[in-house]
Write a protein that holds these residues in place. Structure first.
Motif, PDB file in Angstrom:
ATOM      1  N   PHE A  52       0.831  -1.188   0.000  1.00 16.70           N
ATOM      2  CA  PHE A  52       0.000   0.000   0.000  1.00 16.70           C
ATOM      3  C   PHE A  52       0.877   1.254   0.000  1.00 16.70           C
ATOM      4  CE2 PHE A  52      -2.474  -3.356   1.970  1.00 16.70           C
ATOM      5  CZ  PHE A  52      -3.677  -3.270   1.299  1.00 16.70           C
ATOM      6  N   PRO A  53       1.255   1.753  -1.174  1.00  9.43           N
ATOM      7  CA  PRO A  53       1.924   3.052  -1.218  1.00  9.43           C
ATOM      8  C   PRO A  53       0.900   4.161  -0.988  1.00  9.43           C
ATOM      9  CG  PRO A  53       1.588   2.214  -3.438  1.00  9.43           C
ATOM     10  CD  PRO A  53       1.115   1.136  -2.501  1.00  9.43           C
ATOM     11  N   LEU A  54       1.178   5.051  -0.071  1.00  9.35           N
ATOM     12  CA  LEU A  54       0.204   6.073   0.307  1.00  9.35           C
ATOM     13  C   LEU A  54       0.896   7.422   0.466  1.00  9.35           C
ATOM     14  CD1 LEU A  54      -1.716   3.954   2.960  1.00  9.35           C
ATOM     15  CD2 LEU A  54      -2.601   4.646   0.733  1.00  9.35           C
ATOM     16  N   ILE A  55       0.118   8.450   0.698  1.00  9.26           N
ATOM     17  CA  ILE A  55       0.665   9.760   1.010  1.00  9.26           C
ATOM     18  C   ILE A  55       0.101  10.225   2.344  1.00  9.26           C
ATOM     19  CG2 ILE A  55       1.044  10.484  -1.374  1.00  9.26           C
ATOM     20  CD1 ILE A  55      -1.546  12.134  -1.152  1.00  9.26           C
ATOM     21  N   LEU A  56       0.966  10.845   3.132  1.00  6.09           N
ATOM     22  CA  LEU A  56       0.555  11.429   4.406  1.00  6.09           C
ATOM     23  C   LEU A  56       0.974  12.890   4.404  1.00  6.09           C
ATOM     24  CD1 LEU A  56       1.672   8.599   6.870  1.00  6.09           C
ATOM     25  CD2 LEU A  56      -0.593   8.957   5.877  1.00  6.09           C
ATOM     26  N   VAL A  57       0.110  13.745   4.919  1.00  8.72           N
ATOM     27  CA  VAL A  57       0.352  15.190   4.907  1.00  8.72           C
ATOM     28  C   VAL A  57       0.111  15.736   6.313  1.00  8.72           C
ATOM     29  CG1 VAL A  57      -0.348  17.400   3.907  1.00  8.72           C
ATOM     30  CG2 VAL A  57      -0.406  15.330   2.502  1.00  8.72           C
ATOM     31  N   PRO A  58       1.051  16.527   6.850  1.00  9.41           N
ATOM     32  CA  PRO A  58       0.812  17.142   8.172  1.00  9.41           C
ATOM     33  C   PRO A  58      -0.462  17.968   8.167  1.00  9.41           C
ATOM     34  CG  PRO A  58       3.097  17.418   7.508  1.00  9.41           C
ATOM     35  CD  PRO A  58       2.375  16.874   6.316  1.00  9.41           C
ATOM     36  N   GLY A  59      -1.275  17.799   9.203  1.00  9.85           N
ATOM     37  CA  GLY A  59      -2.521  18.546   9.307  1.00  9.85           C
ATOM     38  C   GLY A  59      -3.699  17.900   8.611  1.00  9.85           C
TER      39      GLY A  59
END
Length: 617
Positions: free
Chosen positions: A237-244
């Motif tokens: 599972f390649p994903l993206i995480l973003v602060p906030g």
């Protein structure tokens, strides 16, 4: 003949009920159940031995479990095939080692009969950790129902993907695996790109992983989700995480098993195997449905047929542009998802231009890419007439993707070397360079930090302060252990160090702070070192720049011996060293290398002690 007659009789009894390719919750990849025959006097389970084509193997035991009761193994057969034709059918022996043989690929095991009303059962090799198992084998030719309702695409409100405001902080995601097992993550995405430190945090509980990673912009972790504990197969599972922002991922491990196996009852759709949610859920859905962009290999990559680089680039652009229009026509995504998908595609395009040799070589499976692609290399240019058509780099939507400083040359070649995105990317690259110097133990002046982009200054300043403290501690507490690297080439490095200790045996330990087996070996050797402290033996520890200065300094203080932190280039030049660590070398009192070993296993400490003792004598 008597054995064959017995098996035929047993098989005939077993065919009261036949379940071909039954569904199961999980099974070890090496031994997969493909048929069950239920009779009044015996239950037969057919296994496809997937491991047979790759390695030797054995089965150390076998039993069935159903409704809390155990059913014993009676006998077995092992078959050798040529396609569908059986070439050899012979008795199977528990505990016997079978050599690698892709044709000897099927085993039939016969057990005591299961009860008439059995719905599911488990196959268990034995109770040892790592034993082959298959759980929840069904006897009704049905699939396990998905825990999720049928997938419903998000409603399109017509809103485009809006620019993302940068906010340094923890990027957090919550991941739950239903059906047993757990998530894990891997790769350098867990390493801070400026300080090089591992600052990610993870919290496990009830098959749920909460993952947090400090980020300057989007971070792109790659997660693995095991189906259940017994399964060797994983979903990626390649994903993206973003602060906030928020992201959740729930995975139905049993549905994934059904999707990935050839069950007679069919397969669930991929979208029905997982659900994403949170403010970033719709964008995560795009990544999971277009993993070929993440792995940077798609069919639209042109092969090299003698054209110039500009011709190859234009063909790539046209192929990707056609792909983009086809996705828009399908209307499967909202406007926001379509914009994000375009960002992914454009990032892939720019990355393909810069890494064209590797990408074409992979596409064409070239054995000698340098020779084949030499004419293409001669016409290479980053000047791109299509750069003006990119959404990428135009505004804050770029920040939905991680920073890639290697894109700077492309921006500068195409007149995009201005504006917020370029300045942030440039500032990030400069902060990385300063951070790398600190990771090598160079404390920076305040004027150097002040010259950096303001967004990155707080982290760099804090890291600089930490580096200063660690170096001062080293000088105070371990100055006699921290040694300067000799001014020699890598192929002379160990010999040069050994020559500094004439008449003494020198033991070299090549290690790294992040290497678990290395640390295990170092700790295990401490009692031995204490016993040898009055002998003419010198213990030398070498690591390279992959060990962050702060973590290395802490270990130098704890580990008696002489410590060197050498440049990466010298590390790669050490004769006979192929990069595997821990790596051990032993030099005698005349400075000759007499022994070497890679890895730390169960008897390594005993071997090291014996070799040192022999050398001393």
């Amino acid at each position: 003949m008597m054995i064959c007659a017995l098996v035929l009789a047993v098989s005939a009894q077993a065919k009261d009920h036949i379940y071909d390719r039954p569904a199961f919750k999980s099974a070890s990849w090496s031994a997969c159940p493909v048929k069950v025959e239920i009779g009044k006097k015996v239950t037969a389970v057919h296994f496809k031995m997937r491991c047979a084509s790759m390695r030797s193997w054995s089965m150390e035991g076998a039993r069935l479990e159903c409704d809390g009761l155990r059913y014993a193994f009676k006998e077995g057969r092992i078959l050798t095939h040529d396609g569908a034709k059986v070439l050899v059918d012979e008795p199977f022996e528990i505990g016997k080692k079978y050599e690698q043989n892709a044709q000897q690929d099927s085993v039939i095991l016969f057990f005591e009969p299961l009860p008439k009303n059995a719905k599911t059962f488990d196959y268990i090799e034995n109770d040892n950790e790592g034993a082959w198992r298959a759980y929840g084998i069904r006897l009704d030719n049905q699939l396990y129902p998905s825990i999720f309702p049928h997938y419903q695409p998000p409603v399109d409100n017509g809103e485009p993907l809006k620019p993302l405001k940068l906010k340094y902080g923890e990027a957090t995601g919550t991941f739950t695996l239903h059906g047993g097992g757990s998530f894990s993550y891997f790769g350098d995405y867990s390493r801070d790109p400026i300080t090089g430190q591992y600052e990610s945090k993870s919290q496990y509980g009830d098959s749920t992983l909460i993952y947090c990673h400090p980020a300057y912009v989007t971070t792109h972790p790659h997660f693995l989700g095991c189906k259940v504990d017994a399964s060797m197969v994983t979903d990626q599972f390649p994903l993206i995480l973003v602060p906030g922002e928020t992201l959740t991922l729930e995975v139905d491990g049993i549905a994934c098993t059904a999707r990935d196996n050839d069950f007679a009852a069919g397969k669930p759709a991929n979208r029905d195997c997982y659900r994403v949610g949170g403010t970033m859920g719709d964008l995560a859905q795009v990544i999971l449905e277009n993993e070929y962009l993440y792995y940077r290999y798609i069919e639209e990559i042109p092969s090299y047929t003698g054209q110039t680089f500009a011709e190859w680039r234009d063909e790539l652009w046209n192929n990707l542009d056609a792909l983009r229009h086809n996705v828009q026509k399908r209307n499967a995504y909202t406007h926001r998802q379509q914009d994000f998908w375009r960002l992914l595609l454009e990032s892939y395009y720019v990355g393909s231009l810069q890494g064209y040799q590797k990408i074409i070589a992979g596409k064409m499976k070239l054995q000698n890419p340098d020779s084949v692609l030499a004419p293409l290399k001669g016409t290479f240019t980053l000047v791109d007439p299509h750069a003006k058509d990119l959404m990428l780099f135009r505004d804050g939507r770029t920040y939905y993707l991680p920073f890639y400083p290697n894109q700077i040359p492309y921006l500068e070649a195409n007149g995009l070397d201005h504006g917020e995105v370029y300045e942030m990317l440039k500032g990030f690259a400069e902060a990385q360079k300063v951070g790398m110097k600190m990771r090598q133990g160079e404390v920076q002046s305040d004027s150097v930090i002040q010259a950096l982009h303001p967004y990155f200054q707080p982290v760099v300043r804090a890291f600089n302060d930490t580096t200063r403290v660690h170096l001062e501690c080293l000088r105070r507490e371990a100055k006699d252990r921290m040694m300067p690297t000799p001014n020699v080439s890598g192929d002379q490095l160990l010999q040069s160090i050994a020559s500094q200790h004439p008449g003494k045996v020198v033991f070299f330990d090549l290690w790294a702070t992040w290497c678990g087996p290395c640390m295990k070996g170092i700790q295990a050797m401490e009692p031995m070192k204490e016993q040898l402290k009055d002998q003419d033996v010198v213990f030398v520890y070498l690591t390279n720049e992959s060990s962050p200065i702060d973590q290395w300094s802490e270990q130098v203080i704890r580990i008696p011996g002489l410590h060197y932190r050498i440049p990466n280039i010298l590390w790669t030049e050490i004769p006979g060293f192929e990069g595997g660590i821990p790596q051990y070398y032993l030099y005698d009192s005349q400075g000759h290398r007499i022994w070497e070993h890679t890895g730390f296993g169960n008897n390594t400490l005993e071997v090291i002690a014996e070799e040192i003792e022999k050398t001393i004598k």
